[in-house]
Design an enzyme around this catalytic site. Structure first.
Site, mmCIF file in Angstrom:
data_model
loop_
_atom_site.group_PDB
_atom_site.id
_atom_site.type_symbol
_atom_site.label_atom_id
_atom_site.label_comp_id
_atom_site.label_asym_id
_atom_site.label_seq_id
_atom_site.Cartn_x
_atom_site.Cartn_y
_atom_site.Cartn_z
ATOM 1 N N ASP B 302 23.941 -3.529 -61.936
ATOM 2 C CA ASP B 302 24.043 -4.579 -60.877
ATOM 3 C C ASP B 302 23.262 -6.009 -60.913
ATOM 4 O O ASP B 302 22.375 -5.991 -61.641
ATOM 5 C CB ASP B 302 23.271 -3.971 -59.547
ATOM 6 C CG ASP B 302 24.269 -2.990 -58.919
ATOM 7 O OD1 ASP B 302 25.537 -3.300 -58.721
ATOM 8 O OD2 ASP B 302 23.795 -1.817 -58.225
ATOM 9 N N ALA B 374 25.721 -16.091 -37.261
ATOM 10 C CA ALA B 374 26.957 -15.888 -38.164
ATOM 11 C C ALA B 374 28.143 -16.642 -37.489
ATOM 12 O O ALA B 374 29.142 -16.745 -38.127
ATOM 13 C CB ALA B 374 27.471 -14.118 -37.832
ATOM 14 N N SER B 379 22.096 -23.399 -40.062
ATOM 15 C CA SER B 379 21.219 -23.403 -39.715
ATOM 16 C C SER B 379 20.485 -24.680 -39.400
ATOM 17 O O SER B 379 21.126 -25.749 -40.282
ATOM 18 C CB SER B 379 20.023 -22.374 -40.490
ATOM 19 O OG SER B 379 19.963 -23.062 -41.678
#
Lengths: 567, 676
Positions: B302, B374, B379
């Site tokens: 990964d 979302a 932000s």
């Protein structure tokens, strides 16, 4: 000395020059690809299949393949026993030779189906022309083809993946004979006839000798049997004297053709293997290991015979070189080469009395057989025998690279190891136990011609020859007794089928495996390091197993000879 | 879980001595055919010695007695090696057992907690665990969230958070809740819990021979049989040759020849391999998995956590045309002050390091922070006089368009450039005025590139798995030096990739933690589940990493290889030893023929001392190699060819030479002390 070495070099060069193309041709034959002889051979093959009701396209798993092979050989055994028993009633028996006694007939039949050709009889006084031609010569072809079939099945096991099938036994047999053994035998027998090997069905000839006496000279269809005797690494001589007989091996040239014929197919099989697994270097590596070992053995025999027996030298009888039991027309070089080749290749034909070799020369011939007849080896048998050592090497040494040992991308696991161990163990134990038994019982000691270590060597040689399916003998042992006929027959059977069946089992289990691609992390099975390792493992296994036995035979005989003691 | 680093503490040694004696039981011995042969041989020679003592036979009883003693030592030393290897695991199991003992559980019955014995819990029971309680069994958190001290299992003292839902919902029996409470649904019956399995694994109670160990045992049995044949047939040969050889000497010869070195150490090597994994906090469910790790051809890694540090970091500010660098940095830092995500913090840090911008007094600025939502996917911060936003390219473009403005060209192209290089662009805007871009970068772990190079040399292919788009993935893959990558990876895609490699005959290893990794973990040949992961993942894999460190996969592969290499090296050593032993024993055996003296190349003093020296060497070498068997042979990340050459010289050639020196030395000592 220089000419001697020259002969050896010519031998190696010619061998490789002929075996390479033959290997490619054999790969085509077993793959069923087109060859230049198809127009003649294909119709014969088809007719045979139709007559026998064989579906040659049907693939077999290893059990089916092994059953076919066993049944076929059992039938062959029965036929050869029967013909020997009935030969008095059968044609082509001008000398009116009687039926062969059962224990000898059984021994001979086993000997010929196992490609051993151990001969407890002398051909000219025991076997009719009919027996020689229909039983012995036929088995020379069939036993050679059996070995080739088993070898090809093993190659398929290595080349294929994710399948249970390893080919069709009947097809492999038929193709081995029609495409390979028959045409080669015809060519070689013509060469022999040109050199003076006889080929007739005449009665024996009685001639007056110069000394005023008379002598019976045996006749017969020798050339046709001679070719396959060598090409099939059978080794069973038409005459008792085998390739030392001038009617079998008349000239130095025919001698060279003989040694080349012995090595030709076994060496070609290794080339064939490389081609069939699509990595010729794999074949080269194995052949290199075989030739390396052979060179050392040949050198050993030659040096020992050349150095000879100091006792003979001191007595002034002859030069130091050991010419006892050798034919002048072959010389030290032709004799040493023949002795080395015939014991390396599990052929067993001889042009020299092996009993008369120097102790160390004799030890090398014995050792080559004890190693399992893997130095070039018999047709097919040498290849599959060596493959057992290849897997053993891969397993022992391959672990050291930190992976489960692999060969050609196939993992060598418990099942393969079990079979490899059986295949290597069985002949070795047969030799040791057979010899041990024979030195303990009176029946075993009765046949000895010599006492002390040499007598022991004679027994050891007999069992090594039988287990290795070689067939040559330290002829000092009188082996035509009920005891030896049965013991040797058993040893030959164990040495043959005790190896072939594990080999086929390995072929089957390898065929089922998947292939992991080679990489930098996998153990390389080509290249000089692997060649040395393989040769090293062969020697180690053989030496460690047989050193105590050999010490009490040829080694001590040699040491005592240096002290002036003979047996 | 941690042990004394050398593992040889006194207690284990003393225990091992006792165990070695107990293991003389034939029922134990028969499991190891090579050593069982020695055991039988020792019994026989003991019988002969006793017979000689009572009947007063004229033979050399002192010699026979010494041979017998050393034969027994050979068996004992092999037992001792195995006992030592087991000893470490036993000590650990003991510690684990204590945590398990007498735990009480608060089982929820009709919505009320009720105190029961932990041992009475069954699957799908529900228990409440409160601060200070020990979690009574393995389970899934179905309600609540708590900090858990898992040090009993992992040895890691930092507490971890376990909560319902998601990939951090599994808890292990024997761990302790530190704060808050959780409700746990039990997923294991007594005796089947992780802790139980762990205890039985470290104890080696369920230890089964692995495939390669079985294959090797077959080879060793084969060698034993062939030497048995060689030695027993020597007896009639000797009678024929009129040489007198005692059976005691033949047994001595047999024991010297059969592969006792590897035979005696084989099980210790296997146990020690599992133990080495355990020391790295990896729990292998079977020895088979450890062996498979050595054979792995492909590592699926990964990206996040293995190749890159967990999070993206701000690497660079790129101002829009006409804006100064300091202005961008200032605005970016301002917008991120309250952003507690690692990305946000890295922006603050970068601005501080590069432009020396200090954190400022927020109350003076009357700042109102707008957290990431979302919905807006931005932000930022609202100050007295300005509004600062940061967000993805798309989000900011939409935001400024609504205010009638556009992204400046150079910002647009800078963002494209960042994306192409494998980074993530963020745009900072003050009102409708776009100030510039922030380059968030995946940070490749230090040293990982070299690690991959080593793996490549070992012939192992590395494949990076990432959810990133192919462009980003390619850039990171190139930077990290992996061989291949899989972008936009899905669990199905992973599974298909594993199958594809396996079709080609390759063995695949991977790590995973989520439930959706479970199928791929199960399919892979070596599946390492993170201990922090779900129960499903842990059950699908064949190893569990208690530290939940995906990089450890590489170490696991190395341990697997080391295990196989150690077996191979000692086998080679063992067989190579036989040459010298023959040189010692054969001349001694056939002393009746003085001509054999020329083979006594070690010039051993007497036939008796030659045989005894070989037997003593054969026994001592087992003890001498115990540390090597436990530690494993030195592992270096090199190609097979190099490793082979190195090990061949060390263990092949070394195995040929060492016994010549050792036997000679022992012979000199024996002669000096007049023992024979």
């Amino acid at each position: 000395m220089v000419t001697d070495v020259l002969l050896f070099i010519v031998f190696f060069a010619l061998l490789l020059f002929m075996a390479w193309p033959l290997g490619s041709y054999m790969a085509k034959v077993y793959h069923g690809e087109r060859t230049m002889f198809d127009t003649i051979f294909l119709p014969i093959e088809k007719t045979l299949y139709r007559l026998a009701g064989i579906d040659a396209t049907q693939e077999m798993n290893w059990r089916q393949y092994a059953s076919g092979l066993l049944i076929f050989n059992i039938l062959g055994l029965a036929a050869v026993v029967a013909i020997q028993g009935l030969q008095a009633m059968l044609p082509w028996n001008p000398e009116g030779l009687a039926a062969v006694p059962f224990h000898l007939a059984f021994n001979t039949a086993v000997s010929f189906i196992t490609n051993t050709n151990w001969q407890a009889y002398s051909g000219e006084t025991t076997m009719s022309y009919f027996t020689q031609m229909t039983a012995l010569t036929v088995q020379n072809f069939l036993s050679a083809a059996t070995g080739m079939a088993a070898a090809v099945a093993l190659v398929r096991g290595l080349a294929r993946k994710n399948t249970k099938h390893i080919g069709n036994f009947w097809s492999d047999m038929v193709r081995s004979i029609i495409w390979i053994l028959l045409p080669l035998s015809i060519v070689v027998s013509i060469v022999f006839m040109q050199q003076g090997v006889i080929q007739n069905l005449s009665p024996y000839v009685t001639v007056d000798t110069l000394e005023g006496g008379w002598q019976t000279i045996a006749m017969g269809p020798a050339a046709s049997q001679e070719a396959i005797k060598l090409l099939g690494t059978n080794g069973g001589g038409f005459f008792n004297a085998n390739s030392a007989h001038p009617f079998e091996n008349p000239t130095p040239f025919s001698n060279l053709v003989q040694v080349l014929s012995i090595f030709l197919i076994p060496a070609a099989m290794v080339f064939m293997y490389g081609k069939m697994v699509q990595d010729r270097r794999q074949g080269y590596a194995i052949l290199a290991a075989m030739l390396l070992l052979f060179t050392v053995c040949l050198g050993g025999i030659y040096a020992s015979e050349r150095y000879g027996n100091p006792i003979a030298e001191h007595s002034g009888v002859n030069e130091p070189a050991n010419m006892e039991g050798k034919d002048i027309r072959f010389g030290i070089n032709g004799s040493a080469l023949f002795a080395a080749v015939t014991t390396a290749a599990s052929c067993g034909a001889v042009n020299t009395m092996h009993d008369s070799l120097t102790p160390l020369g004799g030890m090398v011939t014995m050792l080559q057989m004890m190693l399992g007849e893997v130095i070039i080896g018999g047709v097919g048998a040498g290849f599959y025998g060596m493959m057992m050592y290849v897997m053993l090497t891969v397993f022992i040494v391959g672990l050291m690279v930190g992976r489960t040992p692999e060969y050609l991308g196939k993992k060598i696991e418990a099942n393969e190891m079990k079979m490899v161990v059986i295949a290597i163990l069985i002949p070795a134990i047969a030799i040791l136990v057979g010899s041990a038994f024979s030195v303990m019982v009176d029946a075993g000691l009765a046949g000895l011609n010599n006492a002390g270590p040499h007598g022991f060597s004679e027994i050891l040689y007999a069992f090594a020859s039988a287990a290795g399916n070689n067939g040559s003998a330290f002829a000092g042992l009188s082996a035509n007794t009920v005891y030896y006929n049965l013991m040797i027959a058993a040893t030959m059977l164990i040495g043959r089928f005790g190896v072939i069946i594990p080999v086929l089992a390995i072929a089957g289990s390898l065929a089922e495996k998947r292939v992991s691609p080679p990489g930098t992390g996998t153990f390389p099975t080509t290249g000089s390091l692997f060649v040395l390792l393989l040769a090293g493992i062969v020697v180690m296994v053989g030496a460690l197993t047989f050193l105590p036995a050999l010490s009490l035979g040829p080694v001590i005989e040699h040491l005592l000879m240096l002290q002036g003691l003979t047996f | 879980m941690s042990t004394n680093s050398n593992g040889f503490n006194k207690k284990i040694l003393i225990q091992a001595c006792g165990e070695a004696l107990l293991k003389l039981n034939p029922k134990v011995q028969v499991r190891n055919p090579v050593m069982f042969t020695v055991w039988i041989g020792s019994c026989l020679t003991t019988g002969f010695v006793l017979r000689d003592l009572f009947q007063g036979s004229g033979g050399n009883t002192s010699f026979a007695l010494q041979i017998t003693v050393w034969l027994w030592f050979t068996v004992l030393f092999a037992n001792f090696a195995e006992a030592i290897a087991e000893g470490r695991g036993k000590a650990q199991a003991q510690a684990l057992r204590q945590t398990r003992r007498q735990t009480q559980a608060k089982k929820i019955v009709h919505d009320k907690p009720q105190v029961v014995e932990a041992a009475s819990l069954r699957k799908s029971d529900i228990v409440l665990v409160e601060p200070g309680d020990i979690i009574p069994s393995d389970g899934e958190v179905i309600e609540g969230m708590a900090t858990v001290d898992e040090s009993a299992v992992t040895g890691e003292s930092a507490p971890v958070i376990r909560e319902s839902g998601g990939d951090k919902s599994s808890v292990t029996g024997g761990t302790r809740v530190l704060s808050d409470w959780i409700k746990v649904e039990v997923t294991a019956n007594p005796g089947e819990t992780f802790l139980d399995r762990m205890i039985s694994l470290v104890e080696g109670a369920k230890r089964q021979k692995t495939p390669n160990e079985i294959a090797l045992t077959i080879l060793l049995v084969g060698l034993t049989i062939v030497f048995l044949a060689a030695v027993t047939t020597l007896y009639p040969y000797a009678i024929y040759s009129e040489i007198n050889i005692s059976i005691t000497v033949l047994i001595a010869l047999l024991v010297c020849l059969i592969p006792t070195t590897i035979g005696g150490l084989l099980s210790a090597i296997g146990i020690a391999g599992m133990d080495r994994l355990l020391k790295r906090n990896v729990l292998a469910m079977s020895g088979r998995a450890v062996e498979a790790a050595g054979d792995v051809d492909v590592l699926l890694l990964d990206k996040t956590g293995t190749i890159t540090l967990g999070n993206r970091m701000a690497a660079e500010f790129i101002p829009a045309a006409g804006i100064s660098m300091a202005e961008v940095a200032d605005a970016a830092q301002m917008a991120s002050l309250a952003d507690e995500t690692p990305e946000g913090r890295s922006i603050v840090v970068l601005a501080k390091q590069k432009y020396n911008l200090r954190e400022r007094d927020l109350t003076n600025l009357e700042a109102e922070f707008i957290p990431f939502s979302a919905h807006t996917r931005m932000s930022g911060v609202n100050l007295k006089d300005k509004v600062i936003r940061k967000g993805s390219v798309d989000a900011i473009q939409k935001y400024v368009r609504e205010k009638g403005s556009e992204l400046p060209e150079n910002v647009k192209s800078a963002c494209e450039g960042i994306a192409k290089s494998g980074g993530t662009p963020l745009v900072v805007t003050e009102g409708s005025k776009v100030l510039g871009a922030i380059h968030l970068k995946d940070v490749i772990k230090g040293g990982i590139k070299e690690r991959f190079k080593e793996l490549r040399q070992m012939g192992i292919k590395t494949v990076m798995i990432t959810g990133d788009n192919p462009l980003t993935a390619a850039a990171i893959a190139a930077e990290a030096g992996v061989d291949d990558f899989m972008a936009e990876a899905t669990p199905e895609g992973k599974l298909a990739l594993i199958r594809e490699y396996q079709e080609k005959g390759m063995l695949v290893a991977m790590t995973g933690d989520g439930t959706n990794d479970a199928p791929a973990l199960a399919q892979s040949d070596v599946g390492v589940a993170m201990n922090s992961g779900t129960q499903a993942a842990k059950e699908a894999g064949n190893m569990v990493d208690l530290d939940s460190n995906p990089t450890k996969l590489i170490e696991i592969v190395e341990i697997g290889k080391q295990l196989l290499m150690t077996r191979g090296a000692l086998t080679t050593f063992s067989i190579a030893n036989d040459v010298a032993k023959y040189f010692a024993i054969i001349p001694a055996l056939f002393a009746a023929y003085p001509a054999f003296g020329i083979f006594n190349i070690m010039r051993l003093s007497t036939p008796e001392s030659a045989i005894l020296s070989a037997v003593i060497f054969n026994a001592l070498i087992i003890i001498g190699l115990v540390p090597l068997a436990l530690r494993g042979v030195l592992y270096q990340p090199l190609g097979a060819d190099m490793i082979l050459r190195r090990n061949l010289i060390l263990y092949g050639l070394g195995g040929l030479v060492a016994p010549f020196l050792g036997i000679k030395l022992i012979d000199v000592l024996l002669a000096a002390f007049h023992l024979v």
